[in-house]
Design an enzyme around this catalytic site. Structure first.
Site, PDB file in Angstrom:
ATOM      1  N   THR A 112      -4.419   1.698  -8.594  1.00  0.00           N
ATOM      2  CA  THR A 112      -3.056   1.654  -9.139  1.00  0.00           C
ATOM      3  C   THR A 112      -2.558   0.216  -9.201  1.00  0.00           C
ATOM      4  O   THR A 112      -1.892  -0.177 -10.169  1.00  0.00           O
ATOM      5  CB  THR A 112      -2.110   2.507  -8.279  1.00  0.00           C
ATOM      6  N   HIS A 161       0.840  -1.202   0.000  1.00  0.00           N
ATOM      7  CA  HIS A 161       0.000   0.000   0.000  1.00  0.00           C
ATOM      8  C   HIS A 161       0.879   1.258   0.000  1.00  0.00           C
ATOM      9  O   HIS A 161       0.882   2.045   0.937  1.00  0.00           O
ATOM     10  CB  HIS A 161      -0.916   0.004   1.236  1.00  0.00           C
TER      11      HIS A 161
END
Length: 400
Positions: free
Chosen positions: A236, A227
């Site tokens: 993403t 993350h």
């Protein structure tokens, strides 16, 4: 390259470490919540995987191989059709990836947002995700820290410019409330670890000894575990998945909407990420493989619907073979809501010629005027919007 961890059961699991939580002092919450948001918390310590031996069950490898064949076949089929289908599938992948994060928007609002004419924040975020997916495909020849940051930048540059350009410099967490990580469902690594972990992930992404679909799925799961950004990690990470499928030459022509397959059962998808963190990588490979089958099934229906619309348009549009109106109909597959200015720019004609083509398509029933006075009029290709919304509805209906 020497490999470590060579037994099937030894994929490294996430460990945890304790950190002190320092409250900002201006949190707005109940006394109970504030009391719970103090003291040490546990953050993940993901293992390095750059040289980890990827040992998957034979059933997982067989499933991934079957899914890879379907992806490659659909990619080849679609690559033989007119170029707009690449844009169509890229949009559906971007919209589905956004919907995994509960960012839903109709095809009409997304098309309006692409013209700067939508009031829907979600639609604008979907358009930003199209930019991120485009960057992921364009940068697939060079997957490194800079390219991943560029994907994230394309996603959030317009909506959250302060969050882009670098890895995060703060602790983030998933679930459990907004004032502290103490009761989160998952706490990614402390930000001091992100730089080294992303370097390790990039090294893993460069390997050539792992089957492509499994390689992409594991890299995606590791990315989601790290993350590395303050926000936008899910979108993403799924852009990175598309980038790796293209880098591994499993897809060569289109971004197959794997996220639409993940959308059919988001609980299973998130459970697979949890299993990966517990040292069971088969689960995320299987989830991505099953999502690939679903994506191909749904994608073929979308292509059939669009081709049916194309065939009808050809039967009703009467014009010379070299007339610009034919280029406009192809443009409508990429952008199903248009105005005179957008058509003129896309097709390379004057606004007078663009308006003539639009009028021809209105007369033929291809376009319908939806808004605007004389100075700013909009038209939509309803059949394309209906096909895109039907694709999204099928993905949602198969959840469970």
């Amino acid at each position: 390259m020497a490999k470590e961890n060579r037994t099937p059961s030894s994929w490294p699991a996430v460990a945890y470490e304790s950190h002190e939580w320092v409250r900002e002092g201006d949190e707005v919450a109940s006394r109970r919540a504030l009391r719970r948001a103090q003291g040490p918390y546990s953050a993940a310590v993901p293992p390095g995987i750059a040289t980890a031996y990827v040992a998957l069950r034979s059933e997982t490898l067989a499933l991934a191989d079957d899914a890879s064949q379907e992806l490659a076949r659909f990619d080849a089929e679609t690559g033989l059709i007119a170029a707009p289908f690449a844009s169509i599938l890229l949009r559906t992948e971007s919209a589905s990836s956004s919907e995994v994060e509960n960012l839903t928007s109709s095809a009409k609002q997304v098309a309006l947002a692409e013209l700067g004419a939508s009031q829907s924040p979600n639609a604008r975020l979907v358009v930003a995700n199209v930019r991120a997916m485009t960057a992921a495909i364009d940068l697939s020849h060079r997957i490194d820290e800079r390219s991943i940051i560029a994907m994230h930048d394309a996603l959030l540059r317009a909506s959250a410019p302060r969050m882009v350009g670098a890895w995060r410099d703060e602790q983030v967490w998933i679930g459990g409330g907004g004032i502290s990580p103490h009761h989160a469902s998952f706490v990614p690594p402390h930000h001091d670890r992100v730089d080294a972990l992303m370097l390790d992930l990039v090294e893993f992404a460069a390997r050539t000894d792992v089957p492509v679909l499994a390689h992409a799925a594991i890299a995606h799961a590791q990315f989601e575990t790290i993350h590395p950004f303050p926000d936008g990690n899910g979108r993403t990470g799924r852009a990175l998945l598309q980038s790796m499928l293209r880098a591994g030459r499993l897809t060569r022509n289109v971004a197959i909407p794997v996220s639409a397959g993940l959308l059919r059962d988001t609980e299973a998808y998130f459970d697979a990420l949890g299993a990966y963190r517990a040292g069971r990588p088969d689960a995320i490979v299987e989830a991505v493989a099953e999502a690939s089958f679903a994506a191909v099934r749904n994608g073929r229906r979308l292509v059939d619907d669009i081709r049916a619309a194309q065939a009808r348009w050809r039967s009703v549009v009467v014009a010379r073979s070299d007339a610009s109106v034919h280029r406009v109909t192809e443009h409508l597959l990429r952008q199903p809501i248009v105005n005179t200015t957008s058509v003129a720019a896309a097709v390379g004609v004057s606004e007078v010629s663009a308006q003539h083509a639009i009028d021809t398509l209105v007369d033929a029933g291809v376009l319908v005027k939806i808004s605007g006075g004389e100075r700013y009029r909009l038209w939509q290709a309803t059949e394309v919007l209906t096909a895109l919304d039907a694709f999204a509805a099928r993905a949602r209906r198969s959840r469970g």
